[in-house]
Design a protein around this motif. Sequence first.
Motif, PDB file in Angstrom:
ATOM      1  N   VAL A  32      -9.041  15.033  14.639  1.00 47.18           N
ATOM      2  CA  VAL A  32      -9.177  13.635  14.243  1.00 47.18           C
ATOM      3  C   VAL A  32      -7.963  13.190  13.421  1.00 47.18           C
ATOM      4  CG1 VAL A  32     -10.550  11.981  12.927  1.00 47.18           C
ATOM      5  CG2 VAL A  32     -11.693  13.755  14.280  1.00 47.18           C
ATOM      6  N   ARG A  33      -7.401  12.063  13.825  1.00 49.85           N
ATOM      7  CA  ARG A  33      -6.299  11.441  13.102  1.00 49.85           C
ATOM      8  C   ARG A  33      -6.784  10.087  12.592  1.00 49.85           C
ATOM      9  NH1 ARG A  33      -0.917  10.966  16.466  1.00 49.85           N
ATOM     10  NH2 ARG A  33      -1.085  13.232  16.223  1.00 49.85           N
ATOM     11  N   ALA A  34      -6.718   9.880  11.299  1.00 52.40           N
ATOM     12  CA  ALA A  34      -7.208   8.649  10.687  1.00 52.40           C
ATOM     13  C   ALA A  34      -6.046   7.742  10.314  1.00 52.40           C
ATOM     14  CB  ALA A  34      -8.035   8.972   9.447  1.00 52.40           C
ATOM     15  N   LEU A  35      -6.077   6.509  10.791  1.00 56.20           N
ATOM     16  CA  LEU A  35      -5.066   5.521  10.440  1.00 56.20           C
ATOM     17  C   LEU A  35      -5.505   4.790   9.183  1.00 56.20           C
ATOM     18  CD1 LEU A  35      -2.482   3.902  11.142  1.00 56.20           C
ATOM     19  CD2 LEU A  35      -3.944   2.370  12.477  1.00 56.20           C
ATOM     20  N   VAL A  36      -4.649   4.789   8.158  1.00 49.79           N
ATOM     21  CA  VAL A  36      -4.962   4.115   6.891  1.00 49.79           C
ATOM     22  C   VAL A  36      -3.760   3.288   6.455  1.00 49.79           C
ATOM     23  CG1 VAL A  36      -6.548   5.953   6.163  1.00 49.79           C
ATOM     24  CG2 VAL A  36      -4.147   6.034   5.451  1.00 49.79           C
ATOM     25  N   ARG A  37      -4.005   2.299   5.619  1.00 52.31           N
ATOM     26  CA  ARG A  37      -2.906   1.502   5.055  1.00 52.31           C
ATOM     27  C   ARG A  37      -2.359   2.127   3.784  1.00 52.31           C
ATOM     28  NH1 ARG A  37      -5.682  -4.278   4.674  1.00 52.31           N
ATOM     29  NH2 ARG A  37      -7.426  -2.907   4.218  1.00 52.31           N
ATOM     30  N   ASP A  38      -3.191   2.926   3.117  1.00 57.90           N
ATOM     31  CA  ASP A  38      -2.838   3.488   1.817  1.00 57.90           C
ATOM     32  C   ASP A  38      -3.059   4.995   1.847  1.00 57.90           C
ATOM     33  OD1 ASP A  38      -2.637   4.303  -0.811  1.00 57.90           O
ATOM     34  OD2 ASP A  38      -3.944   2.745  -1.620  1.00 57.90           O
ATOM     35  N   ALA A  39      -2.016   5.764   1.588  1.00 56.80           N
ATOM     36  CA  ALA A  39      -2.109   7.229   1.650  1.00 56.80           C
ATOM     37  C   ALA A  39      -3.159   7.779   0.689  1.00 56.80           C
ATOM     38  CB  ALA A  39      -0.747   7.846   1.334  1.00 56.80           C
ATOM     39  N   HIS A  40      -3.462   7.057  -0.371  1.00 55.30           N
ATOM     40  CA  HIS A  40      -4.457   7.536  -1.333  1.00 55.30           C
ATOM     41  C   HIS A  40      -5.865   7.573  -0.742  1.00 55.30           C
ATOM     42  CE1 HIS A  40      -1.186   6.241  -4.120  1.00 55.30           C
ATOM     43  NE2 HIS A  40      -1.532   7.357  -4.717  1.00 55.30           N
ATOM     44  N   ARG A  41      -6.069   6.874   0.383  1.00 56.27           N
ATOM     45  CA  ARG A  41      -7.395   6.885   1.005  1.00 56.27           C
ATOM     46  C   ARG A  41      -7.695   8.208   1.694  1.00 56.27           C
ATOM     47  NH1 ARG A  41      -9.108   1.585   1.575  1.00 56.27           N
ATOM     48  NH2 ARG A  41     -11.207   2.448   1.554  1.00 56.27           N
ATOM     49  N   ALA A  42      -6.711   9.089   1.758  1.00 52.78           N
ATOM     50  CA  ALA A  42      -6.909  10.395   2.407  1.00 52.78           C
ATOM     51  C   ALA A  42      -8.057  11.169   1.786  1.00 52.78           C
ATOM     52  CB  ALA A  42      -5.626  11.220   2.340  1.00 52.78           C
ATOM     53  N   GLU A  43      -8.318  10.925   0.512  1.00 52.17           N
ATOM     54  CA  GLU A  43      -9.376  11.667  -0.175  1.00 52.17           C
ATOM     55  C   GLU A  43     -10.765  11.322   0.349  1.00 52.17           C
ATOM     56  OE1 GLU A  43      -9.790   8.609  -3.977  1.00 52.17           O
ATOM     57  OE2 GLU A  43      -8.428  10.327  -4.095  1.00 52.17           O
ATOM     58  N   LEU A  44     -10.867  10.276   1.158  1.00 53.28           N
ATOM     59  CA  LEU A  44     -12.160   9.896   1.721  1.00 53.28           C
ATOM     60  C   LEU A  44     -12.591  10.814   2.856  1.00 53.28           C
ATOM     61  CD1 LEU A  44     -11.682   6.017   1.984  1.00 53.28           C
ATOM     62  CD2 LEU A  44     -13.087   7.247   0.321  1.00 53.28           C
ATOM     63  N   PHE A  45     -11.658  11.586   3.405  1.00 52.24           N
ATOM     64  CA  PHE A  45     -11.926  12.325   4.634  1.00 52.24           C
ATOM     65  C   PHE A  45     -12.094  13.818   4.392  1.00 52.24           C
ATOM     66  CE2 PHE A  45      -9.152   8.684   5.786  1.00 52.24           C
ATOM     67  CZ  PHE A  45     -10.124   7.936   6.441  1.00 52.24           C
ATOM     68  N   PRO A  46     -12.846  14.482   5.278  1.00 53.18           N
ATOM     69  CA  PRO A  46     -13.004  15.930   5.164  1.00 53.18           C
ATOM     70  C   PRO A  46     -11.680  16.660   5.382  1.00 53.18           C
ATOM     71  CG  PRO A  46     -14.624  14.991   6.681  1.00 53.18           C
ATOM     72  CD  PRO A  46     -13.619  13.927   6.396  1.00 53.18           C
ATOM     73  N   SER A  47     -11.628  17.880   4.917  1.00 55.02           N
ATOM     74  CA  SER A  47     -10.457  18.723   5.140  1.00 55.02           C
ATOM     75  C   SER A  47     -10.214  18.877   6.641  1.00 55.02           C
ATOM     76  CB  SER A  47     -10.690  20.095   4.495  1.00 55.02           C
ATOM     77  OG  SER A  47      -9.642  20.971   4.804  1.00 55.02           O
ATOM     78  N   GLY A  48      -8.962  18.833   7.033  1.00 56.08           N
ATOM     79  CA  GLY A  48      -8.623  19.007   8.440  1.00 56.08           C
ATOM     80  C   GLY A  48      -8.350  17.709   9.165  1.00 56.08           C
ATOM     81  N   VAL A  49      -8.760  16.579   8.589  1.00 61.81           N
ATOM     82  CA  VAL A  49      -8.457  15.283   9.193  1.00 61.81           C
ATOM     83  C   VAL A  49      -7.011  14.919   8.886  1.00 61.81           C
ATOM     84  CG1 VAL A  49      -8.977  12.809   9.153  1.00 61.81           C
ATOM     85  CG2 VAL A  49     -10.841  14.475   9.076  1.00 61.81           C
TER      86      VAL A  49
END
Length: 254
Positions: A32-49
Amino acid sequence: MNESQRTVLVVGATGSVGRYVVASGIDHGFAVRALVRDAHRAELFPSGVEVVVGDLTRAETLCRAVAGIDAIVFTQGTYGNPAAAEAVDYGGVRNVLTALQGHKARIALMTAIGTTNRKGSHDWKRRAERLVRASGLPYTIVRPAWFDYNEPDQNRLVMLQGDKPLSGDPSDGAIARRQIAEVLVRSLASAAALRKTFELHSERGAEQKDFDPIFASLQADAAGALDGARDKPNMPLDDEPAYVVADLDQVMAH
């Protein structure tokens, strides 16, 4: 990552449906690749995304997001603001398709019930659907009813086609966000879901284990058509803005 593992890009990954799509994609074995506008939103996703930063309103920022992907699930959405709908609901789809530059990917697009009712921002959702159909890419288009207004025992999936009068409230139908995500993700691997456009509702009863028979019961969109199989013909292309027609031409050229 397993080299045979398919990669799905989730557009709108931080949204209320997108987060369920991320979880469902993992459950079904996608990278899974998640497109976000803000790199800080990465913490919303499980490890491995894999998290990739990009702006849906700027196609030039999306090249890394689409590189090497096998599938895309679009869940971004705006409500009640035609300008935002043009920029995000429609423009986001156009810009991702542009960034693909002819790369082939399976698409699952979420819009909404009432997409063909010619009221305000829904016209932009419909135009986004038309871009996907015009692209020639394999797709499924899901028009969900009201999110999470279903009763606890209302989990049996119902897929409908054809326009009907709407009241503009949850009496028009309901579906759980989790189920919307599950339908979008499962459609990516389903031959029965190809070129299908449908409203997604739920009724009382247990969720079906196999979605393919439900997909298979639907009428496929006609090859080369801009609208869904049973959509009302109430948006003539001759009446569309010139730049919208130009966007269709550009997508078809790829």
